[in-house]
Design an enzyme around this catalytic site. Structure first.
Site, PDB file in Angstrom:
ATOM      1  N   TRP A 102       9.322   4.693  -9.780  1.00 19.17           N
ATOM      2  CA  TRP A 102       8.941   5.774 -10.705  1.00 19.17           C
ATOM      3  C   TRP A 102       9.254   7.137 -10.113  1.00 19.17           C
ATOM      4  O   TRP A 102       9.720   8.038 -10.817  1.00 19.17           O
ATOM      5  CB  TRP A 102       7.480   5.646 -11.133  1.00 19.17           C
ATOM      6  CG  TRP A 102       7.235   4.331 -11.788  1.00 19.17           C
ATOM      7  CD1 TRP A 102       6.464   3.302 -11.340  1.00 19.17           C
ATOM      8  CD2 TRP A 102       7.834   3.857 -13.015  1.00 19.17           C
ATOM      9  NE1 TRP A 102       6.546   2.235 -12.200  1.00 19.17           N
ATOM     10  CE2 TRP A 102       7.373   2.545 -13.224  1.00 19.17           C
ATOM     11  CE3 TRP A 102       8.717   4.407 -13.937  1.00 19.17           C
ATOM     12  CZ2 TRP A 102       7.755   1.779 -14.328  1.00 19.17           C
ATOM     13  CZ3 TRP A 102       9.108   3.642 -15.043  1.00 19.17           C
ATOM     14  CH2 TRP A 102       8.632   2.357 -15.225  1.00 19.17           C
ATOM     15  N   ASP A 172       2.192  12.518 -10.501  1.00 19.31           N
ATOM     16  CA  ASP A 172       2.226  11.439 -11.493  1.00 19.31           C
ATOM     17  C   ASP A 172       1.086  10.494 -11.117  1.00 19.31           C
ATOM     18  O   ASP A 172       1.179   9.742 -10.154  1.00 19.31           O
ATOM     19  CB  ASP A 172       3.580  10.722 -11.429  1.00 19.31           C
ATOM     20  CG  ASP A 172       3.639   9.498 -12.340  1.00 19.31           C
ATOM     21  OD1 ASP A 172       2.625   9.196 -13.006  1.00 19.31           O
ATOM     22  OD2 ASP A 172       4.700   8.843 -12.390  1.00 19.31           O
ATOM     23  N   LYS A 196      -2.950   2.547 -18.630  1.00 18.17           N
ATOM     24  CA  LYS A 196      -3.475   1.779 -17.499  1.00 18.17           C
ATOM     25  C   LYS A 196      -4.978   2.035 -17.347  1.00 18.17           C
ATOM     26  O   LYS A 196      -5.788   1.157 -17.572  1.00 18.17           O
ATOM     27  CB  LYS A 196      -2.727   2.141 -16.227  1.00 18.17           C
ATOM     28  CG  LYS A 196      -1.232   1.828 -16.349  1.00 18.17           C
ATOM     29  CD  LYS A 196      -0.429   2.507 -15.289  1.00 18.17           C
ATOM     30  CE  LYS A 196       1.045   2.584 -15.629  1.00 18.17           C
ATOM     31  NZ  LYS A 196       1.709   1.313 -15.812  1.00 18.17           N
TER      32      LYS A 196
END
Ligand code: PMP
Length: 360
Positions: A102, A172, A196
């Site tokens: 990511w 992030d 999530k």
């Protein structure tokens, strides 16, 4: 059918209480005679939902007044572009820390807008650790420093955030937001896809310090300019209304369950149970460096893809599902976000022990 223990990395398990509440309110929300799914986002009933969601988030995360809270679309992946478009505007340079897939995607996107300095990386050891970042590594002329606080695929997390002084730290936090207590003041901008720890897919949370919006070049598309969403309270266009409503229910659940300090306590307990059983097994090992292990994504392997597959299949038959590692790395992964119960983790730990005894 009985519900399973779902260890998916995202979209992920939601608290049962949240699903039951949504079910109860599905056909007639709060006497409105309609579902939230059918409701105008400008109606007073909906405005009270989004306002309460923001207020609860501010309370739970202790978000200071000089930060704006935005409910956007496009996932964390759109933030990989929006961050440089809006913040890489002074020296057109930014520092990035590369700790996995990511982060690499964020770096790739940022390079389209300016110079990216990768000041630390764990790629040399297959992203199995989190690099230490010292003050002297931060470029003096960086417009911001970007970090991925938890690496969903490799199962590592940042233990101590770098001190970036007057350079904004952008994080992030998609896979560990609200899992541990943090000080929002340490960050210029925090973003997280909701699917999530916060709710369903479809809404992306952005927490941005108010001096950082309004700097995008004038040719920035309206929807990609943070200023638009700050000025319009995430209502420039139709927001992801139902996803925000479910996020609101999740936040209420967090409040009812002792807030982030209690989540952190439970998460540490849950993760320890799994790492202990893996460390004490003959068959399994966890590739992530011990000190950098994620509390949210427990990555483990047997070293044999056929045995991993057998584990996934036998676990599934016992109602323990979505335990395969990310398709890019293989192996096994149990994602144990806030909503995963202690009971679910203990059931998995018992299964790991039994499988180890039978197969090692
Ligand atoms: N960052 C992290 C840490 C992630 O785990 C993910 C998705 N799993 C993303 C970014 C991408 O998020 P999205 O699918 O919301 O674009």
């Amino acid at each position: 059918m009985d519900r399973v223990y779902n260890f998916a990395s995202g979209p992920a398990a939601l608290p049962l209480e949240v699903l039951l509440k949504a079910q109860e309110q599905m056909l007639n929300y709060n006497g409105s005679g309609m579902s939230v799914l059918e409701m105008s986002h400008r109606s007073s009933a909906y405005l009270s939902i989004i306002e309460k969601t923001e207020a609860d988030l501010r309370e739970i995360m202790n978000i200071p007044k000089n930060y704006d809270v935005l409910f956007l679309q496009g996932g964390a992946s759109l933030q990989f572009a929006m961050v440089p478009m809006n913040l890489m505007v002074n020296n057109k340079k930014a520092d990035y820390i590369n700790t996995g897939v990511w982060s690499s995607s964020a770096i790739k996107e940022a390079k389209k807008f300016g110079t990216v300095n990768v000041i630390a990386s764990s790629e040399d050891k297959n992203f199995s650790y989190f690099p230490v970042i010292t003050d002297d590594m931060i470029s003096k002329d960086a417009d911001y420093v970007h970090i991925t606080s938890n690496n969903t695929i490799y199962g590592t997390k940042c233990g101590v955030f770098p001190k970036t002084a007057n350079i904004p730290l952008v994080a992030d936090m998609s896979s560990n937001i609200m899992s541990e207590v943090i000080d929002v003041n340490d960050f210029g901008l925090i973003y997280a896809g909701a699917q999530k720890n916060l709710g369903p897919a479809g809404v992306t949370l952005v927490i941005i310090r108010n001096d950082l919006s309004g700097k995008a070049p004038s040719n920035t598309p309206v929807m990609l300019d943070y200023k638009t969403h700050v000025e319009k309270g995430s209502m420039h266009n139709t927001p992801p209304a139902y996803a925000i409503y479910i996020m609101g229910l999740v936040l209420q659940w967090v409040k009812d369950n002792g807030g982030v300090p209690e989540m952190e306590k439970r998460n540490k307990e849950k993760a320890k149970i799994l790492y202990d059983v893996i460390d004490n097994s003959k068959l399994f090992s966890a590739p992530a460096k011990k000190e950098d292990r994620s509390l949210m994504n427990v990555v483990f392997v047997t070293g044999n893809p056929d045995t991993d597959k057998k584990f996934v299949n036998q676990a599934k038959a016992k109602g323990l599902v979505t335990l395969a590692g990310h398709r890019s790395v293989g192996g096994l992964r149990a994602s144990i976000y806030n909503a995963m119960t202690l009971e679910g983790v203990k059931t998995l730990a018992d299964f790991i022990e039994k499988f180890d005894a039978e197969n090692s």
